[in-house]
Design a protein around this motif. Structure first.
Motif, PDB file in Angstrom:
ATOM      1  N   LEU A   1      -3.565   3.792  -2.565  1.00 15.61           N
ATOM      2  CA  LEU A   1      -4.913   3.273  -2.335  1.00 15.61           C
ATOM      3  C   LEU A   1      -5.563   2.828  -3.638  1.00 15.61           C
ATOM      4  O   LEU A   1      -6.477   2.004  -3.631  1.00 15.61           O
ATOM      5  CB  LEU A   1      -5.778   4.339  -1.674  1.00 15.61           C
ATOM      6  CG  LEU A   1      -5.303   4.776  -0.300  1.00 15.61           C
ATOM      7  CD1 LEU A   1      -6.138   5.936   0.185  1.00 15.61           C
ATOM      8  CD2 LEU A   1      -5.414   3.625   0.674  1.00 15.61           C
TER       9      LEU A   1
ATOM     10  N   SER B   1      -8.394  -3.698  -6.902  1.00 16.86           N
ATOM     11  CA  SER B   1      -8.645  -5.100  -6.560  1.00 16.86           C
ATOM     12  C   SER B   1     -10.076  -5.282  -6.065  1.00 16.86           C
ATOM     13  O   SER B   1     -10.677  -6.340  -6.248  1.00 16.86           O
ATOM     14  CB  SER B   1      -7.641  -5.588  -5.516  1.00 16.86           C
ATOM     15  OG  SER B   1      -7.932  -5.029  -4.274  1.00 16.86           O
ATOM     16  N   LEU B   2     -10.658  -4.244  -5.446  1.00 15.66           N
ATOM     17  CA  LEU B   2     -12.057  -4.334  -4.990  1.00 15.66           C
ATOM     18  C   LEU B   2     -13.014  -4.242  -6.158  1.00 15.66           C
ATOM     19  O   LEU B   2     -14.051  -4.896  -6.183  1.00 15.66           O
ATOM     20  CB  LEU B   2     -12.376  -3.180  -4.031  1.00 15.66           C
ATOM     21  CG  LEU B   2     -11.788  -3.210  -2.637  1.00 15.66           C
ATOM     22  CD1 LEU B   2     -12.150  -1.927  -1.917  1.00 15.66           C
ATOM     23  CD2 LEU B   2     -12.333  -4.384  -1.871  1.00 15.66           C
ATOM     24  N   ALA B   3     -12.675  -3.365  -7.134  1.00 20.47           N
ATOM     25  CA  ALA B   3     -13.643  -3.044  -8.176  1.00 20.47           C
ATOM     26  C   ALA B   3     -13.626  -4.034  -9.328  1.00 20.47           C
ATOM     27  O   ALA B   3     -14.573  -4.098 -10.091  1.00 20.47           O
ATOM     28  CB  ALA B   3     -13.363  -1.640  -8.708  1.00 20.47           C
ATOM     29  N   ASP B   4     -12.560  -4.822  -9.453  1.00 16.24           N
ATOM     30  CA  ASP B   4     -12.430  -5.683 -10.620  1.00 16.24           C
ATOM     31  C   ASP B   4     -13.275  -6.930 -10.435  1.00 16.24           C
ATOM     32  O   ASP B   4     -12.827  -7.908  -9.854  1.00 16.24           O
ATOM     33  CB  ASP B   4     -10.958  -6.055 -10.802  1.00 16.24           C
ATOM     34  CG  ASP B   4     -10.687  -6.543 -12.206  1.00 16.24           C
ATOM     35  OD1 ASP B   4      -9.512  -6.690 -12.554  1.00 16.24           O
ATOM     36  OD2 ASP B   4     -11.660  -6.771 -12.947  1.00 16.24           O
ATOM     37  N   THR B   5     -14.508  -6.909 -10.948  1.00 16.14           N
ATOM     38  CA  THR B   5     -15.371  -8.083 -10.806  1.00 16.14           C
ATOM     39  C   THR B   5     -15.201  -9.030 -11.990  1.00 16.14           C
ATOM     40  O   THR B   5     -15.623 -10.175 -11.939  1.00 16.14           O
ATOM     41  CB  THR B   5     -16.841  -7.663 -10.718  1.00 16.14           C
ATOM     42  OG1 THR B   5     -17.061  -6.629 -11.661  1.00 16.14           O
ATOM     43  CG2 THR B   5     -17.189  -7.178  -9.336  1.00 16.14           C
TER      44      THR B   5
ATOM     45  N   THR C   1       0.841  -1.201   0.000  1.00 16.16           N
ATOM     46  CA  THR C   1       0.000   0.000   0.000  1.00 16.16           C
ATOM     47  C   THR C   1       0.873   1.247   0.000  1.00 16.16           C
ATOM     48  O   THR C   1       0.560   2.231  -0.669  1.00 16.16           O
ATOM     49  CB  THR C   1      -0.905   0.039   1.238  1.00 16.16           C
ATOM     50  OG1 THR C   1      -1.404  -1.248   1.468  1.00 16.16           O
ATOM     51  CG2 THR C   1      -2.039   1.009   1.035  1.00 16.16           C
TER      52      THR C   1
ATOM     53  N   ILE D   1      -5.573  -0.880  -4.065  1.00 12.40           N
ATOM     54  CA  ILE D   1      -6.612  -1.565  -3.284  1.00 12.40           C
ATOM     55  C   ILE D   1      -7.952  -1.439  -3.981  1.00 12.40           C
ATOM     56  O   ILE D   1      -8.701  -2.415  -4.117  1.00 12.40           O
ATOM     57  CB  ILE D   1      -6.712  -0.956  -1.869  1.00 12.40           C
ATOM     58  CG1 ILE D   1      -5.395  -1.075  -1.128  1.00 12.40           C
ATOM     59  CG2 ILE D   1      -7.825  -1.622  -1.090  1.00 12.40           C
ATOM     60  CD1 ILE D   1      -5.441  -0.545   0.272  1.00 12.40           C
ATOM     61  N   LEU D   2      -8.257  -0.220  -4.456  1.00 17.09           N
ATOM     62  CA  LEU D   2      -9.565   0.007  -5.069  1.00 17.09           C
ATOM     63  C   LEU D   2      -9.718  -0.807  -6.344  1.00 17.09           C
ATOM     64  O   LEU D   2     -10.787  -1.334  -6.632  1.00 17.09           O
ATOM     65  CB  LEU D   2      -9.750   1.494  -5.343  1.00 17.09           C
ATOM     66  CG  LEU D   2     -11.186   1.919  -5.568  1.00 17.09           C
ATOM     67  CD1 LEU D   2     -12.066   1.400  -4.454  1.00 17.09           C
ATOM     68  CD2 LEU D   2     -11.291   3.419  -5.625  1.00 17.09           C
TER      69      LEU D   2
END
Lengths: 136, 168
Positions: A122, A128-132, A117, A125-126
């Motif tokens: 950040l 990895s969260l947003a990649d569906t 990080t 991180i975002l």
């Protein structure tokens, strides 16, 4: 008709991918014996961005990456030689490691997560969260 | 031991800072309704990947984000039966008073001890950094509170037992 044909192609593809992952695993074992954990991690992360849909391939790839991650002792040194293009994939695998709940894995992943990080910010991180679409 | 706690809290703080990007989003299904999408989970395009951060087998934190709300569920460390009961009672006490906390959820998510629900309205009224500080501080304080409660229960039990057995 087309869907059935696609499923056949997927199954063959899965076998091919699993063979590729096994090759990778052997290469990583030899790199670890030569005391090159960063090279091993790079080899493990390569090819993970290809769309692996099958659950077995994902698990097989995770086992390989996990082996390489646990072998890393010097986190700072690893980041000085790891290319930024691997940061996003590494972050996704870190979150997968953190969800396992196994104590040594979580310790290692938390250590690497903090440093990653600091390096990647950040946004990593975002992503990895947003990649569906390309879920690890 | 202490360093894993620090790393665990840093990881949660960084993830929350990245994930707490909320905006107002009226309900797509029903006119004039505005619902926290993370609770309903009706439209997959409005949800981000949920993230589970475990410190060890006993403690974990689940962070689920959507376009207008974020849900954070915590499982606190419970070493023995007594801590189990104390944690349950204490966190139930807090959850019942969720109105006063604003960001607390009345019932924890299945499998966890306590849950927070933060919506875009909270982010507009309150500062995002302070919200994150609050949650991380809460996690630190919970452990201390439960240890204190356990110690006071054992002390009281010991005193009562000594007094009672004096008559024999």
């Amino acid at each position: 008709m087309m869907a059935a044909a696609e499923k056949f192609v997927e199954a063959d593809n899965a076998e091919a991918i699993i063979t590729r992952i096994e090759h990778k695993s052997r290469k990583i074992e030899s790199l670890l014996k030569q005391n090159k954990p960063v090279e091993a991690l790079k080899t493990a992360l390569e090819g993970s961005s290809h769309m692996i849909r099958d659950e077995r391939c994902k698990s097989a790839n995770w086992i390989v990456v996990h082996r390489a991650l646990m072998a890393i002792k010097d986190v700072e040194g690893m980041f000085s030689s790891l290319d930024p293009e691997y940061y996003d994939i590494l972050m996704k695998y870190l979150y997968r490691g953190l969800s396992t709940g196994d104590r040594p894995t979580c310790d290692q992943c938390l250590r690497i997560h903090e440093k990653l990080t600091e390096r990647a910010g950040l946004g990593c991180i975002l992503r990895s969260l947003a990649d569906t679409v390309n879920a690890i | 031991m202490a360093s894993t706690l620090r790393l665990y809290l840093t990881c949660i703080r960084n993830t929350l800072e990245a994930a707490m990007c909320l905006q107002n989003f009226p309900c797509q299904e029903v006119e004039r309704h505005n619902k926290p999408e993370v609770e309903l989970k009706t439209s997959p395009e409005l949800l981000l990947n949920p993230v589970l951060i475990c410190r060890n087998e006993a403690e974990k934190c689940l962070i689920e984000t959507s376009i207008n709300s974020i849900r954070i569920s915590l499982k606190v460390k419970q070493a023995d039966e007594l801590e189990n009961i104390l944690a349950k009672k204490f966190l139930r006490f807090l959850s019942m008073r969720a109105e006063a906390f604003q960001v607390l959820r009345r019932k924890p998510v299945q499998g966890y001890d306590i849950s927070f629900l933060i919506t875009n309205y909270h982010c507009e009224e309150l500062q995002k950094q302070k919200l994150i500080d609050f949650i991380v501080q809460f996690m630190e304080d919970i452990d201390k509170e439960i240890s204190e409660l356990k110690m006071s229960v054992s002390t009281r039990g010991r005193l009562v037992a000594t007094e009672f057995l004096k008559q024999f």
